[in-house]
Write a protein that holds these residues in place. Structure first.
Motif, short mmCIF file in Angstrom:
data_model
loop_
_atom_site.label_atom_id
_atom_site.label_comp_id
_atom_site.label_asym_id
_atom_site.label_seq_id
_atom_site.Cartn_x
_atom_site.Cartn_y
_atom_site.Cartn_z
N LEU A 104 16.23 75.42 -19.43
CA LEU A 104 14.95 76.05 -19.55
C LEU A 104 14.67 77.40 -19.69
N SER A 105 15.68 78.16 -19.17
CA SER A 105 15.50 79.76 -19.45
C SER A 105 15.60 79.95 -20.69
N LYS A 106 16.59 79.25 -21.53
CA LYS A 106 16.72 79.73 -22.77
C LYS A 106 15.60 79.31 -23.63
N MET A 107 14.91 78.26 -23.16
CA MET A 107 13.69 77.56 -24.10
C MET A 107 12.81 78.60 -23.64
N LEU A 108 12.46 79.01 -22.47
CA LEU A 108 11.29 79.98 -22.02
C LEU A 108 11.46 81.24 -22.83
N VAL B 164 9.38 73.10 -34.03
CA VAL B 164 10.66 74.26 -34.08
C VAL B 164 11.31 73.80 -32.93
N PHE B 165 10.27 73.67 -31.58
CA PHE B 165 11.29 73.87 -30.41
C PHE B 165 12.04 72.63 -30.36
N SER B 166 11.29 71.43 -30.68
CA SER B 166 12.21 70.09 -30.70
C SER B 166 13.41 70.34 -31.65
N THR B 167 13.31 70.97 -32.62
CA THR B 167 14.41 71.37 -33.48
C THR B 167 15.63 71.99 -32.57
N VAL B 168 15.10 73.10 -32.18
CA VAL B 168 16.03 73.89 -31.41
C VAL B 168 16.76 73.05 -30.21
N TRP C 126 -1.75 63.56 -33.48
CA TRP C 126 -1.57 63.52 -32.16
C TRP C 126 -0.06 62.76 -31.88
N PRO C 127 -0.07 61.57 -32.66
CA PRO C 127 1.45 60.69 -32.49
C PRO C 127 2.47 61.57 -32.87
N TYR C 128 2.49 62.49 -33.78
CA TYR C 128 3.56 63.24 -34.30
C TYR C 128 3.80 64.36 -33.23
N ALA C 129 2.88 64.98 -32.48
CA ALA C 129 3.07 65.83 -31.53
C ALA C 129 3.68 65.26 -30.32
N LEU C 130 3.08 64.12 -30.09
CA LEU C 130 3.61 62.98 -28.69
C LEU C 130 5.15 62.84 -29.10
N ALA C 131 5.60 62.66 -30.33
CA ALA C 131 6.92 62.17 -30.59
C ALA C 131 7.74 63.54 -30.28
N ASN C 132 7.45 64.64 -30.83
CA ASN C 132 7.91 65.97 -30.68
C ASN C 132 8.24 66.39 -29.24
N LEU C 133 7.19 66.03 -28.56
CA LEU C 133 7.36 66.32 -27.01
C LEU C 133 8.15 65.29 -26.33
N ALA C 134 8.26 64.12 -26.84
CA ALA C 134 9.32 63.23 -26.28
C ALA C 134 10.43 63.65 -26.47
N LEU D 88 11.74 66.52 -27.41
CA LEU D 88 12.03 67.83 -26.81
C LEU D 88 12.53 67.63 -25.39
N ALA D 89 11.81 66.62 -24.65
CA ALA D 89 12.35 66.26 -23.36
C ALA D 89 13.59 65.64 -23.01
N LEU D 90 13.67 64.55 -24.27
CA LEU D 90 14.95 63.78 -24.15
C LEU D 90 16.31 64.66 -24.50
N PHE D 91 15.91 65.43 -25.49
CA PHE D 91 17.16 66.49 -25.87
C PHE D 91 17.65 67.19 -24.84
N MET D 92 16.80 67.79 -24.17
CA MET D 92 16.82 68.78 -22.99
C MET D 92 17.70 67.90 -21.73
N ILE D 93 17.17 66.90 -21.50
CA ILE D 93 17.68 65.89 -20.36
C ILE D 93 19.18 65.59 -20.99
N LEU D 94 19.31 65.13 -22.01
CA LEU D 94 20.81 64.84 -22.50
C LEU D 94 21.90 65.89 -22.62
N THR D 95 21.14 67.18 -23.04
CA THR D 95 22.14 68.35 -22.70
C THR D 95 22.40 68.61 -21.54
N THR D 96 21.56 68.61 -20.56
CA THR D 96 21.93 69.08 -18.96
C THR D 96 22.85 67.96 -18.53
N TRP D 97 22.82 66.71 -18.64
CA TRP D 97 23.63 65.80 -18.35
C TRP D 97 25.07 66.06 -18.87
N LEU D 98 25.10 66.27 -20.06
CA LEU D 98 26.43 66.46 -20.62
C LEU D 98 27.12 67.80 -20.33
#
Length: 258
Positions: free
Chosen positions: A92-96, A163-167, A231-239, A241-251
């Motif tokens: 989160l600090s890196k993303m912030l 872009v944040f979703s891609t990062v 809005w559907p594309y923005a919602l997909a990007n948000l989902a 982003l959250a999924l990638f960060m959760i999986l990265t943290t778990w790994l």
């Protein structure tokens, strides 16, 4: 988390200073050409300035990705990830940090672009007249300046979200490659392969969204129309982003040996 963000900023300050110094040099060259009333040189320097500003902006995201790759794959990575701070806080600090730098740089470059454009129009009145004609045409179609500005701001927000979703996807690819090939030199190749696969999967998801929520074409475009279509594309990007960060943290916490 905010202390970690300060650490991230300090790591990139030299590279950012070099980029901003180059931007300042190009700005001075543009102002000299503008003051000398050499229109061709002013156009050339303004074009170079715009291209360099785009490079500076994307460099922020490139720095974030390369720094994370070096941290994960260096022998001293445990100094960062074994601190008494959760892996989620580190990510989160890196993303912030990326968010703060991205927003500040976007605002600064936008203000500088507006200033340079205004100076150029004041120097060469023929272009100012053309701008007035375009503005009048836009008004005839029911499009005012405030509406254009709001749509531009909305476009910037959706672009940053993508872009944040891609990062975040790249963070996950780097972490997953390091988990699968901890002592191999093929980690970079695997990271790229995983990223290409991720982009392909994301394009398929975008295609499904398009099928479920087809584009509705209208003669006039306003902010409400953009919201309804995006809005559907923005919602997909948000989902994502959250999924990638959760999986990265778990790994980082469960699978990766640092």
């Amino acid at each position: 988390m905010f202390r970690l963000s300060k650490y991230e900023l300090r790591k990139n300050r030299t590279a950012l200073f070099v980029l901003l110094a180059g931007l300042a040099v190009l700005q001075i060259c543009f102002l000299i050409a503008l003051r000398g009333k050499t229109q061709d040189y002013a156009i050339i320097w303004s074009t170079i300035l715009v291209l360099y500003a785009v490079v500076c902006y994307f460099a922020v995201f490139i720095f974030a990705i390369t720094n994370y790759y070096r941290e994960i794959n260096s022998k001293t990575s445990y100094l960062v990830f074994m601190t008494p701070v959760s892996a989620l806080s580190i990510i989160l600090s890196k993303m912030l940090t990326v968010l703060v730098l991205g927003v500040i740089l976007a605002a600064a470059l936008g203000a500088l672009g507006w200033l340079d454009f205004s100076l150029f129009l004041n120097q060469y009145s023929v272009y100012k007249s053309m701008g007035e004609v375009i503005s009048e045409v836009m008004k005839n179609f029911g499009i005012d300046t405030a509406q254009v500005a709001s749509m531009a701001l909305f476009g910037v927000i959706t672009f940053l979200l993508s872009v944040f979703s891609t990062v975040a996807m790249l963070y996950l690819c780097i972490t997953l490659a390091a988990t699968l090939l901890q002592n191999s030199r093929l980690k970079l190749v695997v990271t790229i392969a995983l990223f290409v696969a991720g982009i392909y999967a994301e394009s398929k998801i975008q295609g499904v969204i398009t099928d479920l929520h087809p584009m509705v074409y209208r003669d006039t475009v306003d902010l409400l129309y953009l919201l309804q279509q995006s809005w559907p594309y923005a919602l997909a990007n948000l989902a994502e982003l959250a999924l990638f960060m959760i999986l990265t943290t778990w790994l980082l916490e469960k699978k990766l040996s640092l």
